[in-house]
Motif scaffolding. Sequence first.
Motif, short mmCIF file in Angstrom:
data_model
loop_
_atom_site.label_atom_id
_atom_site.label_comp_id
_atom_site.label_asym_id
_atom_site.label_seq_id
_atom_site.Cartn_x
_atom_site.Cartn_y
_atom_site.Cartn_z
N LYS A 1 0.81 -1.22 0.00
CA LYS A 1 0.00 0.00 0.00
C LYS A 1 0.85 1.27 0.00
O LYS A 1 0.32 2.36 -0.13
N SER A 2 2.17 1.14 0.17
CA SER A 2 3.07 2.28 0.03
C SER A 2 3.46 2.42 -1.44
O SER A 2 3.26 1.50 -2.22
N LEU A 3 4.04 3.55 -1.80
CA LEU A 3 4.41 3.79 -3.20
C LEU A 3 5.90 4.07 -3.28
O LEU A 3 6.43 4.87 -2.51
N ARG B 1 5.81 11.96 1.99
CA ARG B 1 6.09 11.78 0.57
C ARG B 1 7.22 12.70 0.17
O ARG B 1 7.38 13.79 0.73
N ARG C 1 2.63 4.78 3.61
CA ARG C 1 1.24 4.70 4.09
C ARG C 1 1.14 4.81 5.60
O ARG C 1 0.10 5.15 6.14
N ASN D 1 8.45 4.79 -6.59
CA ASN D 1 8.54 4.92 -8.03
C ASN D 1 9.93 5.45 -8.38
O ASN D 1 10.43 6.34 -7.72
N CYS E 1 8.77 8.52 -3.16
CA CYS E 1 8.25 7.62 -2.13
C CYS E 1 7.02 8.22 -1.48
O CYS E 1 6.93 9.43 -1.29
N TRP E 2 6.09 7.35 -1.11
CA TRP E 2 4.96 7.72 -0.26
C TRP E 2 4.78 6.60 0.74
O TRP E 2 4.66 5.43 0.37
#
Length: 76
Positions: A32-34, A56, A51, A36, A48-49
């Motif tokens: 659920k985290s990002l 971010r 959760r 890229n 980055c994000w």
Amino acid sequence: MRYFNQASIDTNEIRNPIKFCPCCGESLRDPKSLLNVFTEGEELVYFCWCRHCTWRGEIKAITRVLAPELASEREA
């Protein structure tokens, strides 16, 4: 406009990107985290994000820092 040469990407760097949130330390491997990866010139940048703490931001390696020389107290 410069185009990034895909052949010059170190595949180990892509396989082992940032693993933990720099704010709270939780794993960014959470589905659920990002995390890229994109290129800026010839540099890899990680967006980055998290959760867990909702932090971010972009993370990239710093290769050179330019800073002004501060005047000493004697010169001021």
